[in-house]
Design a protein around this motif. Structure first.
Motif, mmCIF file in Angstrom:
data_model
loop_
_atom_site.group_PDB
_atom_site.id
_atom_site.type_symbol
_atom_site.label_atom_id
_atom_site.label_comp_id
_atom_site.label_asym_id
_atom_site.label_seq_id
_atom_site.Cartn_x
_atom_site.Cartn_y
_atom_site.Cartn_z
ATOM 1 N N PHE A 1 0.822 -1.207 0.000
ATOM 2 C CA PHE A 1 0.000 0.000 0.000
ATOM 3 C C PHE A 1 0.865 1.270 0.000
ATOM 4 O O PHE A 1 1.939 1.301 0.608
ATOM 5 C CB PHE A 1 -0.928 0.007 1.215
ATOM 6 N N THR A 2 0.346 2.301 -0.649
ATOM 7 C CA THR A 2 1.032 3.590 -0.644
ATOM 8 C C THR A 2 1.070 4.169 0.767
ATOM 9 O O THR A 2 2.018 4.854 1.145
ATOM 10 C CB THR A 2 0.321 4.575 -1.584
ATOM 11 N N LYS A 3 0.015 3.871 1.552
ATOM 12 C CA LYS A 3 -0.027 4.234 2.972
ATOM 13 C C LYS A 3 -0.558 3.034 3.731
ATOM 14 O O LYS A 3 -1.506 2.381 3.276
ATOM 15 C CB LYS A 3 -0.951 5.443 3.198
ATOM 16 N N ILE B 1 -2.629 0.579 6.126
ATOM 17 C CA ILE B 1 -4.063 0.587 6.444
ATOM 18 C C ILE B 1 -4.254 0.329 7.934
ATOM 19 O O ILE B 1 -3.781 -0.682 8.463
ATOM 20 C CB ILE B 1 -4.798 -0.495 5.634
ATOM 21 N N LYS C 1 3.281 0.530 -5.942
ATOM 22 C CA LYS C 1 2.423 0.374 -4.777
ATOM 23 C C LYS C 1 0.984 0.714 -5.144
ATOM 24 O O LYS C 1 0.725 1.429 -6.117
ATOM 25 C CB LYS C 1 2.924 1.245 -3.627
ATOM 26 N N VAL C 2 0.034 0.209 -4.357
ATOM 27 C CA VAL C 2 -1.382 0.317 -4.719
ATOM 28 C C VAL C 2 -2.171 1.013 -3.615
ATOM 29 O O VAL C 2 -1.691 1.198 -2.499
ATOM 30 C CB VAL C 2 -1.980 -1.081 -4.991
ATOM 31 N N THR C 3 -3.392 1.354 -3.953
ATOM 32 C CA THR C 3 -4.347 1.902 -2.987
ATOM 33 C C THR C 3 -5.516 0.932 -2.859
ATOM 34 O O THR C 3 -5.702 0.051 -3.703
ATOM 35 C CB THR C 3 -4.875 3.270 -3.445
ATOM 36 N N LEU C 4 -6.315 1.127 -1.834
ATOM 37 C CA LEU C 4 -7.507 0.291 -1.695
ATOM 38 C C LEU C 4 -8.492 0.556 -2.821
ATOM 39 O O LEU C 4 -9.210 -0.352 -3.256
ATOM 40 C CB LEU C 4 -8.162 0.542 -0.336
ATOM 41 N N ASP C 5 -8.542 1.797 -3.291
ATOM 42 C CA ASP C 5 -9.436 2.101 -4.416
ATOM 43 C C ASP C 5 -9.056 1.270 -5.642
ATOM 44 O O ASP C 5 -9.933 0.795 -6.379
ATOM 45 C CB ASP C 5 -9.364 3.593 -4.765
ATOM 46 N N TYR C 6 -7.762 1.096 -5.853
ATOM 47 C CA TYR C 6 -7.306 0.288 -6.989
ATOM 48 C C TYR C 6 -7.769 -1.162 -6.827
ATOM 49 O O TYR C 6 -8.331 -1.751 -7.756
ATOM 50 C CB TYR C 6 -5.781 0.352 -7.073
#
Length: 453
Positions: free
Chosen positions: A156-158, A160, A223-228
């Motif tokens: 993740f980019t940040k 969770i 890196k990914v986000t939850l939206d992705y």
């Protein structure tokens, strides 16, 4: 034959263990060694030797990573930070990557990993087709080769925050992604998918595999986000909120639920759980004859859960669990997929009060064993017990049955001996495992009477 590692090495840049974990846990996110910092926590690595499991706190300097990748022991680490040194889910604080295990990749007749090739196609090239919304898969940040299997890391980019309701939503999201990734074009086990816990630990990059090689990581995306990740599943499987389910503050909860506040906040007791008789534990031991190769670890983990729930001592559990190693090893069909003492040692960590409320449906998914719900015919607990006591009294007074004779033994030894001998006579080429399944007898019972005339 082209190995999974060879396939990945040809296509993607390899990342060293330290660089991989620095990317997973960026500098400044974990607690510094020997310093307490509000809002920062440590990851937990576990080294499993032949005799014990040892836990290490992974701090911001990552020196533990260097030490463990230099050893030849089985080592695992979850992409999670924890408060304290226990991997209880209630102690989980932040998730740095959503990780998916993928086993038994398909090979063609020429020894080419066609399943891995198809997996990558569905992550990239299929996006150019009209079928993309139905079959496309998210691109992981890293694909890790763990020997005969893969670990897909979506970093993740940040990180969770792992509130209870967020963990539940992440579990649904991960469950659906596994359903899509474990498809019949990719894995031979598409109809026997493995749904581990969302906080599951994975074999560490740089440490030893079952084949004697080292776990290796390859950078396949950003890196990914939850939206992705949400965009690849239907709305009902998405993570939609990061707030606590309860809107009450602790002060409001203290006033409204004083007993709960005293037990859970002041005295820090664990959640209340039902305590069962040992019948549940013994029943699960009998059901272990049905477990398949890909579910052996989780079957022992569930044995530990039921032992704790049934008041079975740790000594008895360990004796039973380690005695099952040879039986579980008999189910091995794939090379270098042996069931070892290290697997049992790790599974026994579930002998913990925090796991006593582990849902029945989750145990079914993890073990592949159906667990029928305990039916009371819609009677409340007190009414149900009154009904059972009346039934026992009727059987004792009217039918003359002795309820204490052969307690917990549905058949005496002579009957069990006859059942095994009769089954062998009817099945001269039959195996012990088939006798267990068809007669319902336990493994020790079948072994006891197998060669007795």
């Amino acid at each position: 034959m082209l190995t999974l590692t060879d396939f990945l090495f040809e296509k993607f840049p390899e990342t060293s263990p330290r660089d991989f974990y620095r990317d997973l846990f960026p500098s400044g996110f974990l607690e510094r060694k020997g310093e307490y910092e509000t809002g920062k926590y440590c990851a937990i690595a576990i080294q499993i030797t032949k005799t014990k499991a040892k836990r290490y706190s992974v701090t911001d300097d990552l020196t533990v990573i260097d030490d463990l990748t230099a050893c030849d022991d089985f080592c695992v680490l979850s992409p999670i930070s924890y408060a304290g040194k226990s991997q209880k889910q209630s102690n989980a604080r932040f998730m740095y990557a959503l990780t998916i295990d993928l086993d038994d990749i398909r090979y063609d007749e020429n020894g080419y990993p066609i399943g891995l090739q198809d997996l990558w196609y569905k992550m990239t090239d299929i996006l150019k087709t009209s079928a993309a919304p139905y079959f496309s898969l998210p691109v992981p940040t890293y694909i890790v080769s763990s020997g005969h299997g893969l670990h897909l890391y979506y970093m993740f980019t940040k990180p969770i925050p792992l509130y209870k309701n967020v963990i539940e939503q992440l579990s649904k999201l991960r469950h659906e992604l596994i359903r899509k990734i474990w498809n019949d074009d990719v894995t031979e086990l598409w109809n026997n998918r493995q749904y581990e816990s969302v906080t599951q630990s994975f074999r560490m990059v740089g440490t030893i595999t079952k084949t004697g090689t080292r776990v290796r990581a390859f950078n396949t995306g950003g890196k990914v986000t939850l939206d992705y990740l949400n965009s690849f599943v239907a709305p009902e499987h998405r993570v939609t909120t990061f707030t606590y389910e309860s809107t009450l503050s602790l002060e409001e909860a203290k006033e409204k639920y004083p007993d709960w506040y005293t037990k859970r906040i002041v005295e820090k007791r664990p959640r209340g759980t039902w305590t069962c008789k040992r019948d549940l534990y013994d029943w699960w031991k009998r059901r272990l004859s049905d477990v398949q190769e890909g579910h052996r670890y989780f079957a022992i983990m569930s044995l530990a859960i039921y032992a704790r729930k049934s008041g079975i001592s740790r000594d008895e559990l360990e004796h039973d669990a380690y005695a099952l190693i040879d039986f579980m090893e008999e189910k091995t069909s794939r090379e270098n997929n042996h069931f070892t003492r290290a697997d049992v040692t790790k599974a026994l960590e579930a002998y913990n009060a925090e796991y006593q409320t582990f849902p029945r449906k989750d145990i079914e998914k993890l073990t592949g064993i159906t667990i029928p719900p305990n039916k009371r015919n819609y009677r409340k607990q007190k009414e149900h017990m009154k009904y059972l006591n009346g039934l026992r009294k009727m059987r004792r007074d009217v039918l003359g049955e002795d309820e204490y004779k052969n307690n917990r033994r549905p058949f005496n030894s002579g009957i069990k001996k006859n059942i095994v001998q009769r089954w062998r006579a009817d099945n001269p080429d039959g195996r012990k495992i088939d006798c267990e399944r068809e007669t319902g007898l336990s493994r020790p019972t079948v072994l006891k009477w197998w060669d007795v005339q």
